[in-house]
Design a protein around this motif. Structure first.
Motif, PDB file in Angstrom:
ATOM      1  N   GLU A   1      72.433 -29.414 -34.400  1.00  0.00           N
ATOM      2  CA  GLU A   1      73.557 -30.343 -34.293  1.00  0.00           C
ATOM      3  C   GLU A   1      74.161 -30.291 -32.892  1.00  0.00           C
ATOM      4  OE1 GLU A   1      77.905 -31.221 -36.424  1.00  0.00           O
ATOM      5  OE2 GLU A   1      76.524 -29.725 -37.271  1.00  0.00           O
TER       6      GLU A   1
ATOM      7  N   ARG B   1      68.877 -20.360 -41.266  1.00  0.00           N
ATOM      8  CA  ARG B   1      68.777 -21.821 -41.320  1.00  0.00           C
ATOM      9  C   ARG B   1      70.120 -22.488 -41.025  1.00  0.00           C
ATOM     10  NH1 ARG B   1      64.077 -23.476 -45.692  1.00  0.00           N
ATOM     11  NH2 ARG B   1      62.456 -22.259 -44.640  1.00  0.00           N
TER      12      ARG B   1
ATOM     13  N   SER C   1      70.570 -25.027 -38.060  1.00  0.00           N
ATOM     14  CA  SER C   1      71.163 -26.342 -38.287  1.00  0.00           C
ATOM     15  C   SER C   1      72.304 -26.594 -37.307  1.00  0.00           C
ATOM     16  CB  SER C   1      71.673 -26.442 -39.727  1.00  0.00           C
ATOM     17  OG  SER C   1      72.312 -27.683 -39.959  1.00  0.00           O
TER      18      SER C   1
END
Length: 399
Positions: free
Chosen positions: A148, A140, A144
């Motif tokens: 981004e 995760r 993430s």
């Protein structure tokens, strides 16, 4: 797996969620109690089909699946998860009472991340669950960071698109730009925003000047530098620096204003001026070789001079060359991205093929000849976008 009974692994985050999928109520109740004592939030399902629905809805940190279940067994759930882009990174542990090597191999092949025996000790359950949660946390974190990066890439692409639109807005309007002078152009920016620009302006009632420039490098910075240079080349700005429409004088002034940057970036440029009374074309160039004249009869002559780009020598002066323009002559300016377009093999298109294509389209209007030339370069390259900006500006004279 042997685990020292005295070792007490650190408890996972209290916010972690585990989905437990098992059709045996007693077994499920026992395992759920263990997981809750570890401080975990536990979701439960009685078969694979229900478990898959909960997994898609809740996105748990870890899913523990019994192998044998009605509706949909554990390995089938694993396969379904790995085929779903939204949940394929989920961490999956298969529980089985027959942990034979061939069964483990099958489970791994069908998408499981780990195995847990139904007879496993408390310590092994803790260790395997924590291992799965650590893997889930790492995945995760990577997702993430990826999201981004994608967001930043989207912002950058938006900025490049805005810059490209601005650059396009600086280009001239096609058609008759002055009595007896028609102008057409075609432009293919590369994926990486470049710094190729061109324009045509009137100096006075009897003369026009036109140019093509190229800022070294790619991206927003060279494109904006090119836009700044194009602003300097407007007649209302040039008249403050020089007294006549002399391309050599324009380049001398530009050379003093646009030195090499600290990163070694520079401009190449070709400027020509045409007197509608004398029908003379005068031109000067600073490192730019993309200009030619195609006579009405078809003969082609390159309008180039060997000279350094702008900014290399602060005291540079530029040589002015003058030729006579006849009725029907065409002057074509181009960026090197056109004739240096590479084929899939790496061989560049080259000026000879460019000349052949111009000759083949000499009888069609200029506004059709330039797109045909670009299309032939595209056919050679094998793709609609070139490695570098590809620009063509053409003027046809009726004198």
């Amino acid at each position: 797996m042997n685990v020292d009974a005295n070792v007490k692994p650190a408890a996972p985050s209290a916010t972690a969620t585990v989905l437990l999928v098992d059709d045996e109520p007693v077994s499920r109740l026992s395992m759920a109690a263990r997981l809750k004592r570890m401080g975990l939030r536990v979701l439960e399902a009685g078969d694979g089909k229900e478990g898959l629905a909960i997994l898609r809805r809740e996105r748990p940190d870890l899913t523990i699946l019994d192998w044998v279940m009605p509706e949909m067994d554990g390995p089938t759930v694993c396969e379904q998860v790995r085929q779903d882009a939204d949940i394929l990174s989920s961490q999956l542990i298969l529980m089985t009472s027959h942990d034979q090597p061939e069964q483990i191999a099958e489970g791994l092949a069908r998408g499981a991340d780990d195995f847990l025996s139904k007879s496993a000790s408390k310590q092994e359950v803790i260790a395997r669950v924590q291992s799965g949660l650590r893997a889930a946390s790492l995945v995760r974190s990577i997702e993430s960071a990826r999201d981004e990066l994608r967001a930043k890439q989207g912002e950058l692409e938006g900025e490049l698109k805005s810059a490209a639109d601005y650059i396009q807005s600086l280009l001239p309007v096609e058609g008759e730009i002055a009595p007896q002078i028609d102008m057409a152009w075609t432009y293919r920016p590369s994926l990486a925003l470049g710094g190729d620009l061109f324009n045509v302006s009137s100096w006075d009632d009897h003369s026009i000047y036109f140019y093509i420039l190229d800022a070294s490098g790619h991206g927003v910075s060279p494109a904006l530098r090119a836009a700044s240079f194009a602003t300097f080349l407007r007649p209302e700005n040039l008249r403050h620096c020089i007294t006549q429409h002399d391309p050599a004088a324009m380049l001398t002034e530009a050379n003093s204003r646009y030195p090499l940057t600290k990163d070694g970036n520079y401009f190449t440029i070709w400027i020509g001026s045409f007197n509608r009374t004398t029908h003379q074309l005068s031109y000067a160039t600073a490192g730019h070789g993309g200009a030619l004249i195609q006579r009405r009869g078809g003969a082609i002559e390159w309008l180039t001079r060997a000279h350094l780009p702008l900014g290399f020598e602060p005291d540079s002066t530029y040589e002015l060359t003058t030729i006579q323009i006849a009725d029907g002559d065409r002057v074509v300016l181009m960026s090197d991205g056109v004739y240096e377009a590479p084929a899939p093999t790496g061989e560049i298109w080259g000026t000879a093929r460019l000349e052949d294509t111009l000759s083949a389209h000499r009888s069609v209007p200029l506004k059709e000849a330039l797109p045909a030339l670009m299309a032939e370069a595209e056919r050679w390259h094998g793709a609609p976008v070139f490695p570098d900006d590809a620009a063509l500006l053409g003027l046809e004279f009726r004198v």
